[in-house]
Design a protein around this motif. Sequence first.
Motif, PDB file in Angstrom:
ATOM      1  N   LEU A  88      20.870 -12.983  -4.193  1.00  0.00           N
ATOM      2  CA  LEU A  88      22.255 -13.141  -4.646  1.00  0.00           C
ATOM      3  C   LEU A  88      23.108 -11.942  -4.256  1.00  0.00           C
ATOM      4  O   LEU A  88      24.301 -12.092  -3.986  1.00  0.00           O
ATOM      5  CB  LEU A  88      22.335 -13.360  -6.156  1.00  0.00           C
ATOM      6  N   GLN A  89      22.487 -10.771  -4.228  1.00  0.00           N
ATOM      7  CA  GLN A  89      23.228  -9.591  -3.772  1.00  0.00           C
ATOM      8  C   GLN A  89      23.696  -9.775  -2.335  1.00  0.00           C
ATOM      9  O   GLN A  89      24.805  -9.372  -1.981  1.00  0.00           O
ATOM     10  CB  GLN A  89      22.348  -8.343  -3.850  1.00  0.00           C
ATOM     11  N   VAL A  90      22.864 -10.391  -1.521  1.00  0.00           N
ATOM     12  CA  VAL A  90      23.246 -10.651  -0.133  1.00  0.00           C
ATOM     13  C   VAL A  90      24.479 -11.551  -0.104  1.00  0.00           C
ATOM     14  O   VAL A  90      25.438 -11.293   0.633  1.00  0.00           O
ATOM     15  CB  VAL A  90      22.082 -11.284   0.660  1.00  0.00           C
ATOM     16  N   ASN A  91      24.474 -12.603  -0.925  1.00  0.00           N
ATOM     17  CA  ASN A  91      25.635 -13.489  -0.977  1.00  0.00           C
ATOM     18  C   ASN A  91      26.889 -12.738  -1.409  1.00  0.00           C
ATOM     19  O   ASN A  91      27.972 -12.966  -0.867  1.00  0.00           O
ATOM     20  CB  ASN A  91      25.382 -14.652  -1.931  1.00  0.00           C
ATOM     21  N   GLU A  92      26.744 -11.863  -2.386  1.00  0.00           N
ATOM     22  CA  GLU A  92      27.897 -11.080  -2.835  1.00  0.00           C
ATOM     23  C   GLU A  92      28.435 -10.203  -1.706  1.00  0.00           C
ATOM     24  O   GLU A  92      29.648 -10.142  -1.478  1.00  0.00           O
ATOM     25  CB  GLU A  92      27.526 -10.196  -4.026  1.00  0.00           C
ATOM     26  N   LEU A 104      22.975  -2.429   8.117  1.00  0.00           N
ATOM     27  CA  LEU A 104      22.499  -1.060   7.937  1.00  0.00           C
ATOM     28  C   LEU A 104      21.343  -1.017   6.934  1.00  0.00           C
ATOM     29  O   LEU A 104      20.329  -0.346   7.163  1.00  0.00           O
ATOM     30  CB  LEU A 104      23.640  -0.153   7.461  1.00  0.00           C
ATOM     31  N   ILE A 105      21.494  -1.750   5.844  1.00  0.00           N
ATOM     32  CA  ILE A 105      20.424  -1.791   4.836  1.00  0.00           C
ATOM     33  C   ILE A 105      19.145  -2.362   5.447  1.00  0.00           C
ATOM     34  O   ILE A 105      18.048  -1.852   5.199  1.00  0.00           O
ATOM     35  CB  ILE A 105      20.885  -2.592   3.600  1.00  0.00           C
ATOM     36  N   ALA A 106      19.267  -3.396   6.260  1.00  0.00           N
ATOM     37  CA  ALA A 106      18.092  -3.975   6.914  1.00  0.00           C
ATOM     38  C   ALA A 106      17.430  -2.969   7.852  1.00  0.00           C
ATOM     39  O   ALA A 106      16.196  -2.906   7.934  1.00  0.00           O
ATOM     40  CB  ALA A 106      18.486  -5.244   7.672  1.00  0.00           C
ATOM     41  N   TRP A 107      18.240  -2.175   8.547  1.00  0.00           N
ATOM     42  CA  TRP A 107      17.708  -1.146   9.442  1.00  0.00           C
ATOM     43  C   TRP A 107      16.931  -0.087   8.659  1.00  0.00           C
ATOM     44  O   TRP A 107      15.966   0.478   9.159  1.00  0.00           O
ATOM     45  CB  TRP A 107      18.839  -0.478  10.226  1.00  0.00           C
ATOM     46  N   ALA A 110      13.472  -2.007   6.953  1.00  0.00           N
ATOM     47  CA  ALA A 110      12.359  -2.373   7.836  1.00  0.00           C
ATOM     48  C   ALA A 110      11.337  -1.243   8.023  1.00  0.00           C
ATOM     49  O   ALA A 110      10.131  -1.477   7.884  1.00  0.00           O
ATOM     50  CB  ALA A 110      12.895  -2.864   9.175  1.00  0.00           C
ATOM     51  N   PRO A 111      11.776  -0.022   8.326  1.00  0.00           N
ATOM     52  CA  PRO A 111      10.778   1.050   8.462  1.00  0.00           C
ATOM     53  C   PRO A 111      10.029   1.344   7.153  1.00  0.00           C
ATOM     54  O   PRO A 111       8.864   1.731   7.184  1.00  0.00           O
ATOM     55  CB  PRO A 111      11.604   2.267   8.889  1.00  0.00           C
ATOM     56  N   ILE A 112      10.699   1.157   6.023  1.00  0.00           N
ATOM     57  CA  ILE A 112      10.017   1.352   4.735  1.00  0.00           C
ATOM     58  C   ILE A 112       8.863   0.368   4.624  1.00  0.00           C
ATOM     59  O   ILE A 112       7.745   0.735   4.245  1.00  0.00           O
ATOM     60  CB  ILE A 112      11.007   1.195   3.554  1.00  0.00           C
ATOM     61  N   GLU A 113       9.136  -0.891   4.982  1.00  0.00           N
ATOM     62  CA  GLU A 113       8.087  -1.915   4.916  1.00  0.00           C
ATOM     63  C   GLU A 113       6.939  -1.593   5.869  1.00  0.00           C
ATOM     64  O   GLU A 113       5.766  -1.715   5.511  1.00  0.00           O
ATOM     65  CB  GLU A 113       8.681  -3.285   5.240  1.00  0.00           C
ATOM     66  N   VAL A 114       7.277  -1.141   7.060  1.00  0.00           N
ATOM     67  CA  VAL A 114       6.242  -0.794   8.045  1.00  0.00           C
ATOM     68  C   VAL A 114       5.409   0.382   7.542  1.00  0.00           C
ATOM     69  O   VAL A 114       4.171   0.361   7.608  1.00  0.00           O
ATOM     70  CB  VAL A 114       6.871  -0.478   9.419  1.00  0.00           C
ATOM     71  N   LEU A 130       2.414  -5.053  -1.349  1.00  0.00           N
ATOM     72  CA  LEU A 130       2.937  -3.737  -1.736  1.00  0.00           C
ATOM     73  C   LEU A 130       4.098  -3.326  -0.837  1.00  0.00           C
ATOM     74  O   LEU A 130       5.081  -2.743  -1.306  1.00  0.00           O
ATOM     75  CB  LEU A 130       1.825  -2.685  -1.697  1.00  0.00           C
ATOM     76  N   ALA A 131       3.998  -3.647   0.458  1.00  0.00           N
ATOM     77  CA  ALA A 131       5.093  -3.348   1.375  1.00  0.00           C
ATOM     78  C   ALA A 131       6.337  -4.149   1.002  1.00  0.00           C
ATOM     79  O   ALA A 131       7.457  -3.627   1.039  1.00  0.00           O
ATOM     80  CB  ALA A 131       4.678  -3.649   2.813  1.00  0.00           C
ATOM     81  N   LEU A 132       6.158  -5.409   0.626  1.00  0.00           N
ATOM     82  CA  LEU A 132       7.292  -6.233   0.199  1.00  0.00           C
ATOM     83  C   LEU A 132       7.924  -5.675  -1.068  1.00  0.00           C
ATOM     84  O   LEU A 132       9.154  -5.628  -1.191  1.00  0.00           O
ATOM     85  CB  LEU A 132       6.861  -7.681  -0.023  1.00  0.00           C
ATOM     86  N   ILE A 133       7.095  -5.265  -2.014  1.00  0.00           N
ATOM     87  CA  ILE A 133       7.619  -4.698  -3.263  1.00  0.00           C
ATOM     88  C   ILE A 133       8.413  -3.425  -2.972  1.00  0.00           C
ATOM     89  O   ILE A 133       9.539  -3.248  -3.456  1.00  0.00           O
ATOM     90  CB  ILE A 133       6.476  -4.422  -4.264  1.00  0.00           C
ATOM     91  N   GLY A 134       7.846  -2.540  -2.171  1.00  0.00           N
ATOM     92  CA  GLY A 134       8.526  -1.278  -1.867  1.00  0.00           C
ATOM     93  C   GLY A 134       9.809  -1.473  -1.082  1.00  0.00           C
ATOM     94  O   GLY A 134      10.862  -0.917  -1.429  1.00  0.00           O
ATOM     95  N   ALA A 135       9.743  -2.269  -0.021  1.00  0.00           N
ATOM     96  CA  ALA A 135      10.920  -2.466   0.837  1.00  0.00           C
ATOM     97  C   ALA A 135      12.002  -3.260   0.106  1.00  0.00           C
ATOM     98  O   ALA A 135      13.186  -2.907   0.170  1.00  0.00           O
ATOM     99  CB  ALA A 135      10.520  -3.173   2.121  1.00  0.00           C
ATOM    100  N   SER A 136      11.606  -4.318  -0.585  1.00  0.00           N
ATOM    101  CA  SER A 136      12.607  -5.123  -1.304  1.00  0.00           C
ATOM    102  C   SER A 136      13.182  -4.359  -2.484  1.00  0.00           C
ATOM    103  O   SER A 136      14.371  -4.505  -2.799  1.00  0.00           O
ATOM    104  CB  SER A 136      11.994  -6.438  -1.770  1.00  0.00           C
ATOM    105  N   GLY A 137      12.366  -3.537  -3.117  1.00  0.00           N
ATOM    106  CA  GLY A 137      12.885  -2.695  -4.199  1.00  0.00           C
ATOM    107  C   GLY A 137      13.919  -1.711  -3.677  1.00  0.00           C
ATOM    108  O   GLY A 137      14.971  -1.503  -4.289  1.00  0.00           O
TER     109      GLY A 137
END
Length: 172
Positions: A88-92, A104-107, A110-114, A130-137
């Motif tokens: 929903l934040q993306v929609n906002e 910019l946020i995606a850039w 991505a390295p955080i997830e990697v 764990l990568a999804l939790i960290g990167a999405s957080g």
Amino acid sequence: VLVLSAGLTAVLGPRSMRAAMEADIGTARHTNRIYLLVMALGALAYAAVAGWDWALNPMTIIVPSAYIISGLVAVTVLANFVTSAVFLQVNELLGAARERTLALIAWIEAPIEVLISLSAGVTGAFARPLALIGASGARYGMQARALGVVYDSPPVAPDPDAVPPSPPKVTE
């Protein structure tokens, strides 16, 4: 969890976009609270039934290999909840015409997830969730900060060069 988030985003997304376009923080927060509450309840319910190998879990019969590593399904459910929390934040941000901010946020995300995924030698199969939790957080936090700027700014004016949608065709 992701299917639930897709349905909720389809229903609540337009309201979030409109709230951001009008800099209506009250509507945006209310909509996001509803979304996160329903998502949390859905994730908890799913994790309670399918998170572990136990007698009343039908998934252990359908996909027994998912339960070979104890706790992996539960952590994956949590990862999917955290991942869906940003939708929903993306929609906002799109409603506020902050596409560059999202890029910019995606850039940064991505390295955080990697980097977290590189822990696979130690965390094994848990590396992906764990990568999804960290990167999405991290993404949730960055988007929340960007939305703070949106709601401290004046509303987005409609684009005068935008082509209005065509009226629906009436057939008799």
